[in-house]
Design a protein around this motif. Structure first.
Motif, PDB file in Angstrom:
ATOM      1  N   LEU A 148     -22.124 -31.399  17.115  1.00 25.28           N
ATOM      2  CA  LEU A 148     -20.711 -31.675  16.858  1.00 25.28           C
ATOM      3  C   LEU A 148     -20.416 -31.647  15.368  1.00 25.28           C
ATOM      4  O   LEU A 148     -19.411 -31.063  14.931  1.00 25.28           O
ATOM      5  N   TYR A 149     -21.283 -32.258  14.573  1.00 20.54           N
ATOM      6  CA  TYR A 149     -21.067 -32.281  13.129  1.00 20.54           C
ATOM      7  C   TYR A 149     -21.141 -30.869  12.557  1.00 20.54           C
ATOM      8  O   TYR A 149     -20.305 -30.474  11.733  1.00 20.54           O
ATOM      9  N   THR A 150     -22.127 -30.095  12.992  1.00 17.28           N
ATOM     10  CA  THR A 150     -22.276 -28.728  12.496  1.00 17.28           C
ATOM     11  C   THR A 150     -21.047 -27.892  12.822  1.00 17.28           C
ATOM     12  O   THR A 150     -20.526 -27.153  11.963  1.00 17.28           O
ATOM     13  N   MET A 151     -20.534 -27.997  14.043  1.00 17.65           N
ATOM     14  CA  MET A 151     -19.370 -27.221  14.445  1.00 17.65           C
ATOM     15  C   MET A 151     -18.108 -27.667  13.714  1.00 17.65           C
ATOM     16  O   MET A 151     -17.290 -26.836  13.316  1.00 17.65           O
ATOM     17  N   THR A 152     -17.952 -28.980  13.530  1.00 11.44           N
ATOM     18  CA  THR A 152     -16.763 -29.485  12.837  1.00 11.44           C
ATOM     19  C   THR A 152     -16.782 -29.071  11.372  1.00 11.44           C
ATOM     20  O   THR A 152     -15.757 -28.664  10.809  1.00 11.44           O
ATOM     21  N   ASP A 153     -17.944 -29.152  10.742  1.00 14.63           N
ATOM     22  CA  ASP A 153     -18.073 -28.740   9.345  1.00 14.63           C
ATOM     23  C   ASP A 153     -17.737 -27.264   9.178  1.00 14.63           C
ATOM     24  O   ASP A 153     -17.053 -26.867   8.237  1.00 14.63           O
ATOM     25  N   ARG A 154     -18.192 -26.452  10.132  1.00 12.19           N
ATOM     26  CA  ARG A 154     -17.899 -25.023  10.058  1.00 12.19           C
ATOM     27  C   ARG A 154     -16.414 -24.755  10.274  1.00 12.19           C
ATOM     28  O   ARG A 154     -15.835 -23.861   9.651  1.00 12.19           O
ATOM     29  N   LEU A 155     -15.765 -25.518  11.151  1.00  8.75           N
ATOM     30  CA  LEU A 155     -14.333 -25.343  11.383  1.00  8.75           C
ATOM     31  C   LEU A 155     -13.551 -25.566  10.094  1.00  8.75           C
ATOM     32  O   LEU A 155     -12.649 -24.788   9.760  1.00  8.75           O
ATOM     33  N   ILE A 156     -13.904 -26.615   9.353  1.00  6.62           N
ATOM     34  CA  ILE A 156     -13.225 -26.888   8.090  1.00  6.62           C
ATOM     35  C   ILE A 156     -13.471 -25.761   7.097  1.00  6.62           C
ATOM     36  O   ILE A 156     -12.559 -25.326   6.376  1.00  6.62           O
ATOM     37  N   HIS A 157     -14.692 -25.264   7.064  1.00  4.47           N
ATOM     38  CA  HIS A 157     -15.006 -24.139   6.185  1.00  4.47           C
ATOM     39  C   HIS A 157     -14.182 -22.911   6.556  1.00  4.47           C
ATOM     40  O   HIS A 157     -13.667 -22.202   5.686  1.00  4.47           O
ATOM     41  N   HIS A 158     -14.028 -22.651   7.852  1.00  2.59           N
ATOM     42  CA  HIS A 158     -13.248 -21.497   8.297  1.00  2.59           C
ATOM     43  C   HIS A 158     -11.781 -21.634   7.899  1.00  2.59           C
ATOM     44  O   HIS A 158     -11.137 -20.640   7.556  1.00  2.59           O
ATOM     45  N   GLN A 159     -11.251 -22.853   7.926  1.00  2.18           N
ATOM     46  CA  GLN A 159      -9.872 -23.064   7.499  1.00  2.18           C
ATOM     47  C   GLN A 159      -9.714 -22.697   6.026  1.00  2.18           C
ATOM     48  O   GLN A 159      -8.720 -22.070   5.632  1.00  2.18           O
ATOM     49  N   SER A 160     -10.690 -23.082   5.208  1.00  2.00           N
ATOM     50  CA  SER A 160     -10.654 -22.725   3.795  1.00  2.00           C
ATOM     51  C   SER A 160     -10.767 -21.220   3.597  1.00  2.00           C
ATOM     52  O   SER A 160     -10.111 -20.643   2.722  1.00  2.00           O
ATOM     53  N   THR A 161     -11.594 -20.577   4.431  1.00  2.00           N
ATOM     54  CA  THR A 161     -11.745 -19.132   4.336  1.00  2.00           C
ATOM     55  C   THR A 161     -10.437 -18.419   4.639  1.00  2.00           C
ATOM     56  O   THR A 161     -10.036 -17.491   3.928  1.00  2.00           O
ATOM     57  N   VAL A 162      -9.753 -18.846   5.700  1.00  2.00           N
ATOM     58  CA  VAL A 162      -8.464 -18.244   6.054  1.00  2.00           C
ATOM     59  C   VAL A 162      -7.472 -18.434   4.914  1.00  2.00           C
ATOM     60  O   VAL A 162      -6.719 -17.524   4.553  1.00  2.00           O
ATOM     61  N   GLU A 163      -7.481 -19.609   4.306  1.00  3.50           N
ATOM     62  CA  GLU A 163      -6.567 -19.884   3.196  1.00  3.50           C
ATOM     63  C   GLU A 163      -6.793 -18.923   2.040  1.00  3.50           C
ATOM     64  O   GLU A 163      -5.843 -18.344   1.491  1.00  3.50           O
ATOM     65  N   LEU A 164      -8.050 -18.724   1.670  1.00  4.54           N
ATOM     66  CA  LEU A 164      -8.300 -17.868   0.508  1.00  4.54           C
ATOM     67  C   LEU A 164      -7.981 -16.410   0.813  1.00  4.54           C
ATOM     68  O   LEU A 164      -7.484 -15.685  -0.055  1.00  4.54           O
ATOM     69  N   LEU A 165      -8.239 -15.968   2.049  1.00  7.70           N
ATOM     70  CA  LEU A 165      -7.939 -14.582   2.387  1.00  7.70           C
ATOM     71  C   LEU A 165      -6.437 -14.313   2.394  1.00  7.70           C
ATOM     72  O   LEU A 165      -5.988 -13.194   2.166  1.00  7.70           O
ATOM     73  N   ILE A 166      -5.653 -15.352   2.644  1.00  3.86           N
ATOM     74  CA  ILE A 166      -4.196 -15.203   2.668  1.00  3.86           C
ATOM     75  C   ILE A 166      -3.593 -15.383   1.284  1.00  3.86           C
ATOM     76  O   ILE A 166      -2.699 -14.638   0.874  1.00  3.86           O
TER      77      ILE A 166
END
Length: 228
Positions: A129-147
């Motif tokens: 759960l922690y690994t997946m949640t941490d990755r979700l937050i990272h993915h949100q940051s990735t989407v932000e920078l790509l936009i």
């Protein structure tokens, strides 16, 4: 929020070492180490998840293909990364493709074991759960920078994702992607990628040949000076 002028720049999820070690140990104890040649698919879009994966050694991309045949890459997975867990937890088919960019050694853990451990082992469930949640937050940051971030920032970020530390603050990137593939990943033209790499080489920020790029000073790119 990702800060353009930050002194440090995240290159990926930073889950606690215990969580990473626990997921790795689970794959090593119950899984099978398989070899995937460069260009092969670990899984394809729409396929039923048969297991989760942990990269012992290698590099792959999680991608999609458009109706026009373009390859759109969403994420890079490299040595030490787990992937494919979310589909098992959610009980849904794979939404994307996972394709190897290098010859790779990957632990494959049967989906039934993951499901059983989630229900029977609180520590394993907590770490996943922690690994997946941490990755979700990272993915949100990735989407932000790509936009929101300019192309030089996005290119520097991708090189940092692909790089492996080699000492003295340098990172080395094996050139498994051509300029057109890189441009597809960060949303710009191939010519822009070529021009930026040439400019950074002239500035001493990177050095490269046909097989490798060495990133000498990533902060010069992420800082204001690197945007000129």
């Amino acid at each position: 929020m990702l800060d353009l002028a930050a002194k440090t720049v995240s290159s990926g999820p930073k889950a606690p070492k215990r969580s990473i070690d626990s997921v790795y140990a689970l794959h090593r104890k119950y899984g099978t180490l398989r070899r995937f040649p460069k260009g092969s698919f670990v899984f394809t879009k729409g396929s039923v998840p048969v297991g989760s994966y942990f990269i012992e050694n290698g590099l792959l991309k999680v991608c999609q293909f458009t109706e026009e045949g373009r390859d759109v890459t969403f994420f890079i997975r490299k040595t030490g990364d787990a992937f494919g867990l979310a589909e098992i937890v959610l009980g849904q088919n794979h939404p994307c493709y996972a394709q190897c960019l290098h010859d790779s050694q990957i632990w494959v853990l049967d989906a039934a074991i993951i499901q059983e451990k989630i229900h029977s082992d609180h520590e394993v469930m907590s770490d996943i759960l922690y690994t997946m949640t941490d990755r979700l937050i990272h993915h949100q940051s990735t989407v932000e920078l790509l936009i929101s971030k300019p192309v030089p920032w996005r290119l520097a970020w991708l090189l940092q994702q692909l790089g492996t530390p080699v000492g003295d603050g340098d990172s080395r990137i094996d050139l498994v992607l051509n300029h057109e593939e890189i441009s597809n990943m960060i949303g710009c033209s191939r010519q822009t990628v070529s021009e930026l790499l040439s400019k950074w080489k002239a500035q001493g920020i990177i050095s490269y040949d046909r097989k490798h790029i060495v990133l000498h000073n990533v902060q010069a790119v992420f800082g204001a000076g690197g945007m000129n």
